[in-house]
Scaffold this active site. Structure first.
Site, PDB file in Angstrom:
ATOM      1  N   ALA A  64       5.697  10.528  -1.481  1.00  0.00           N
ATOM      2  CA  ALA A  64       6.183  10.826  -2.828  1.00  0.00           C
ATOM      3  C   ALA A  64       7.607  10.305  -3.010  1.00  0.00           C
ATOM      4  O   ALA A  64       8.571  11.000  -2.662  1.00  0.00           O
ATOM      5  CB  ALA A  64       6.111  12.328  -3.082  1.00  0.00           C
ATOM      6  N   GLY A  74      11.448   3.967 -10.196  1.00  0.00           N
ATOM      7  CA  GLY A  74      10.349   3.458  -9.384  1.00  0.00           C
ATOM      8  C   GLY A  74      10.828   2.292  -8.535  1.00  0.00           C
ATOM      9  O   GLY A  74      11.065   2.440  -7.334  1.00  0.00           O
ATOM     10  N   ILE A  99       1.717   9.513  -7.710  1.00  0.00           N
ATOM     11  CA  ILE A  99       1.599   9.741  -6.270  1.00  0.00           C
ATOM     12  C   ILE A  99       0.127   9.721  -5.838  1.00  0.00           C
ATOM     13  O   ILE A  99      -0.662  10.587  -6.248  1.00  0.00           O
ATOM     14  CB  ILE A  99       2.268  11.083  -5.862  1.00  0.00           C
ATOM     15  CG1 ILE A  99       3.727  11.103  -6.364  1.00  0.00           C
ATOM     16  CG2 ILE A  99       2.185  11.299  -4.351  1.00  0.00           C
ATOM     17  CD1 ILE A  99       4.589   9.914  -5.955  1.00  0.00           C
ATOM     18  N   GLU A 117       2.836  -1.340   4.199  1.00  0.00           N
ATOM     19  CA  GLU A 117       2.177  -1.084   2.911  1.00  0.00           C
ATOM     20  C   GLU A 117       1.831  -2.414   2.229  1.00  0.00           C
ATOM     21  O   GLU A 117       0.727  -2.606   1.732  1.00  0.00           O
ATOM     22  CB  GLU A 117       3.099  -0.255   2.003  1.00  0.00           C
ATOM     23  CG  GLU A 117       2.492  -0.048   0.609  1.00  0.00           C
ATOM     24  CD  GLU A 117       3.305   0.866  -0.298  1.00  0.00           C
ATOM     25  OE1 GLU A 117       4.463   1.179   0.033  1.00  0.00           O
ATOM     26  OE2 GLU A 117       2.761   1.267  -1.340  1.00  0.00           O
ATOM     27  N   ARG A 118       2.776  -3.328   2.241  1.00  0.00           N
ATOM     28  CA  ARG A 118       2.573  -4.595   1.509  1.00  0.00           C
ATOM     29  C   ARG A 118       1.565  -5.497   2.220  1.00  0.00           C
ATOM     30  O   ARG A 118       0.735  -6.145   1.572  1.00  0.00           O
ATOM     31  CB  ARG A 118       3.926  -5.283   1.300  1.00  0.00           C
ATOM     32  CG  ARG A 118       4.775  -4.511   0.310  1.00  0.00           C
ATOM     33  CD  ARG A 118       6.219  -4.976   0.189  1.00  0.00           C
ATOM     34  NE  ARG A 118       6.910  -4.098  -0.758  1.00  0.00           N
ATOM     35  CZ  ARG A 118       8.230  -4.043  -0.925  1.00  0.00           C
ATOM     36  NH1 ARG A 118       9.021  -4.832  -0.199  1.00  0.00           N
ATOM     37  NH2 ARG A 118       8.756  -3.225  -1.815  1.00  0.00           N
ATOM     38  N   GLN A 143     -20.971 -28.317 -13.495  1.00  0.00           N
ATOM     39  CA  GLN A 143     -19.832 -28.742 -12.664  1.00  0.00           C
ATOM     40  C   GLN A 143     -18.632 -27.799 -12.850  1.00  0.00           C
ATOM     41  O   GLN A 143     -17.910 -27.486 -11.911  1.00  0.00           O
ATOM     42  CB  GLN A 143     -19.439 -30.169 -13.034  1.00  0.00           C
ATOM     43  CG  GLN A 143     -18.484 -30.787 -12.055  1.00  0.00           C
ATOM     44  CD  GLN A 143     -18.142 -32.214 -12.434  1.00  0.00           C
ATOM     45  OE1 GLN A 143     -18.011 -32.547 -13.607  1.00  0.00           O
ATOM     46  NE2 GLN A 143     -18.014 -33.071 -11.449  1.00  0.00           N
ATOM     47  N   HIS A 163     -19.491 -14.368 -15.151  1.00  0.00           N
ATOM     48  CA  HIS A 163     -20.596 -13.441 -15.414  1.00  0.00           C
ATOM     49  C   HIS A 163     -20.889 -13.326 -16.912  1.00  0.00           C
ATOM     50  O   HIS A 163     -21.856 -12.659 -17.299  1.00  0.00           O
ATOM     51  CB  HIS A 163     -20.280 -12.033 -14.883  1.00  0.00           C
ATOM     52  CG  HIS A 163     -20.507 -11.850 -13.415  1.00  0.00           C
ATOM     53  ND1 HIS A 163     -19.687 -12.388 -12.452  1.00  0.00           N
ATOM     54  CD2 HIS A 163     -21.476 -11.176 -12.740  1.00  0.00           C
ATOM     55  CE1 HIS A 163     -20.127 -12.047 -11.249  1.00  0.00           C
ATOM     56  NE2 HIS A 163     -21.216 -11.319 -11.395  1.00  0.00           N
ATOM     57  N   GLY A 164     -20.057 -13.905 -17.764  1.00  0.00           N
ATOM     58  CA  GLY A 164     -20.250 -13.728 -19.200  1.00  0.00           C
ATOM     59  C   GLY A 164     -20.207 -12.248 -19.556  1.00  0.00           C
ATOM     60  O   GLY A 164     -19.444 -11.477 -18.950  1.00  0.00           O
ATOM     61  N   GLY A 182       3.652  -0.638  -4.766  1.00  0.00           N
ATOM     62  CA  GLY A 182       4.264  -1.091  -3.508  1.00  0.00           C
ATOM     63  C   GLY A 182       5.396  -2.085  -3.726  1.00  0.00           C
ATOM     64  O   GLY A 182       5.787  -2.817  -2.808  1.00  0.00           O
TER      65      GLY A 182
END
Ligand SMILES: Cc1cc2nc3c(=O)[nH]c(=O)nc-3n(C[C@H](O)[C@H](O)[C@H](O)COP(=O)(O)OP(=O)(O)OC[C@H]3O[C@@H](n4cnc5c(N)ncnc54)[C@H](O)[C@@H]3O)c2cc1C
Length: 416
Positions: free
Chosen positions: A145, A152, A178, A279-280, A316, A375-376, A400
């Site tokens: 936290a 931030g 969090i 984390e990254r 193509q 996928h349209g 992060g």
């Protein structure tokens, strides 16, 4: 781990030919991958949509992950871990990402990837003994936290205060966004412990919640209510990561005993910074696996779907789109695996970490978007999971450390 069948598993994308494990993964890691993949396929994937809809992963899933030993892969055996290293945990992160729900991956991953490492690295023997083993069994959940409504990116700007009183601290403030904050049994929280705050004025406290009320373990409203400890937590609604609870936490006159101070008083800033590397890199691993998964889904779709009397795959333009996205994914894989290799050796630099995070998170958004396009209209529908991939991916360039902060880090370290 007792995996033997590794035929369906590999650290890379399936090119239709047998592929040796990509370094730094070895045959042993691929064996682990096989067993995690079987668990994900059999016990997680069938429930992903239900958990996304419920915006909650049942607590039993954490305990099952703990029982299988998957939460402690990188942790020492003395705390109930498997005694492996970051590459073992990397396998878990990749395979969780292949579940198609980054929210599920975040829910299960955050306690071990971002919340517990500061305790393992900087805790006293008593603190480690108390807070590490129960997270590895999945009995308890930890959350990191740091972020607050007012700050931030500027992590040193934390305004939640911890005022020294007899025997401990009294904490007041708010934490937001969090991961796992509603479910968390304890928070590893950054608090202001000096008048001026800032880089030399914030500390880490482990803020423990009293046990959850009987029968409440999967009831977010009951879990988030004040248990007489001055803490309330409520889940926030968001674009993606639906299976992960993301909390706004209020702390009002919360008493925290002094032996819950983690590391040195006013020394949290460097602990927070040292936590960012893993984390990254973990986020990069998730993105690489996420790109593989959405590309595989899309390759199958364009091979089936027909328009103008041909398979979509026979245009193509489709091949070119997939070629570009596949190449992007491969470049991200190379950079990520190199950072992972260096991280394991302890030689990865903050610049490399920022570069890999910057490149992979944006690439994941672009690849998910490109796959949705192929996928349209179907891509816009829930049933193919591609819309979820795009929604989930959008967190990457924010969480992060944002893209802008990554560029700032890279630019500064380039000497600009
Ligand atoms: C789903 C989710 C889960 C999260 N989980 C956690 C968690 O478990 N624990 C936790 O502590 N936090 C968590 N976070 C918070 C996350 O780390 C922050 O949202 C992130 O670091 C950005 O901070 P912010 O939201 O305050 O944005 P801000 O800092 O307000 O930034 C707003 C914008 O300004 C830009 N900006 C800020 N500073 C600069 C600068 N110097 N130069 C250029 N541009 C700048 C940013 O890049 C961004 O575009 C989570 C967030 C989300 C959305």
């Amino acid at each position: 781990m007792s995996a033997t069948d590794t035929s369906a598993a590999s650290s890379g994308v399936d090119h239709g030919a047998a592929r040796l494990p990509d370094p730094p993964f070895t045959a042993e890691h691929e064996e682990l991958r096989g067993s995690i993949r079987r668990w994900v396929d059999a016990e997680l994937k069938p429930h992903v949509q239900a958990w996304e809809d419920a915006e909650w992963v049942p607590s039993s899933v954490f305990r099952r992950a703990g029982e299988l030993g998957f939460l402690g892969l990188a942790y020492p055996t003395e705390f109930g871990g498997q005694g492996g290293g970051p590459i073992h945990e990397a396998v878990l992160q990749q395979e969780l990402a292949r579940s198609g729900s980054a929210g599920l991956a975040a829910a299960l991953g955050a306690p071990i990837t971002i919340a517990t490492p500061p305790i393992l690295k900087f805790g006293t023997p008593e603190q480690r003994e108390r807070w590490v083993p129960p997270v590895l069994t999945g009995e308890k959940v930890a959350a990191l936290a740091i972020t607050e409504p007012g700050t931030g990116s500027d992590v040193a700007g934390v305004q939640t205060t911890a005022t020294k009183v007899d025997g401990g601290f009294v904490v007041n403030g708010e934490k937001c966004y969090i991961t796992g904050g509603v479910r968390a049994d304890h928070l590893v929280a950054a608090v202001k412990t000096s008048e001026e705050g800032g880089h030399g004025g914030i500390s880490f406290l482990v803020i423990e919640r009293p046990p959850a009320p009987e029968g409440a373990e999967d009831d977010p409203a009951a879990l988030g209510a004040d248990r007489g400890d001055g803490i309330t937590a409520r889940p926030l609604q968001k674009l993606g990561w639906h299976a992960s609870d993301t909390a706004l936490i209020s702390l009002q006159d919360v008493f925290v005993p002094e032996d819950h101070l983690l590391g040195e008083l006013n020394g949290a800033f460097k602990l927070i910074m040292s936590n960012f590397a893993w984390e990254r890199i973990s986020m990069a691993l998730g993105a690489v696996a996420g790109m593989d998964a959405v590309l595989e889904t899309t390759k199958s779709y364009v091979a089936e779907r027909r328009a103008f009397g041909r398979r979509i795959a026979d245009f193509q333009g489709t091949r070119w789109a997939l070629a570009e996205m596949g190449t992007k994914a491969e470049a991200c894989r190379a950079l990520t695996f190199e950072a992972l290799r260096k991280h394991e050796l302890g030689v990865v630099t903050p610049m490399e970490v920022a570069q890999v995070k910057l490149m992979t998170q944006r690439a994941m958004v672009e690849v998910a978007d490109g796959c949705l396009q192929l996928h349209g209209g179907a891509g816009y529908m829930k049933e193919y999971g591609v819309e979820r991939a795009l929604r989930d991916a959008r967190l990457g360039p924010i969480g992060g450390g944002t893209d802008e902060i990554m560029k700032d880090v890279i630019g500064r370290l380039m000497g600009v």
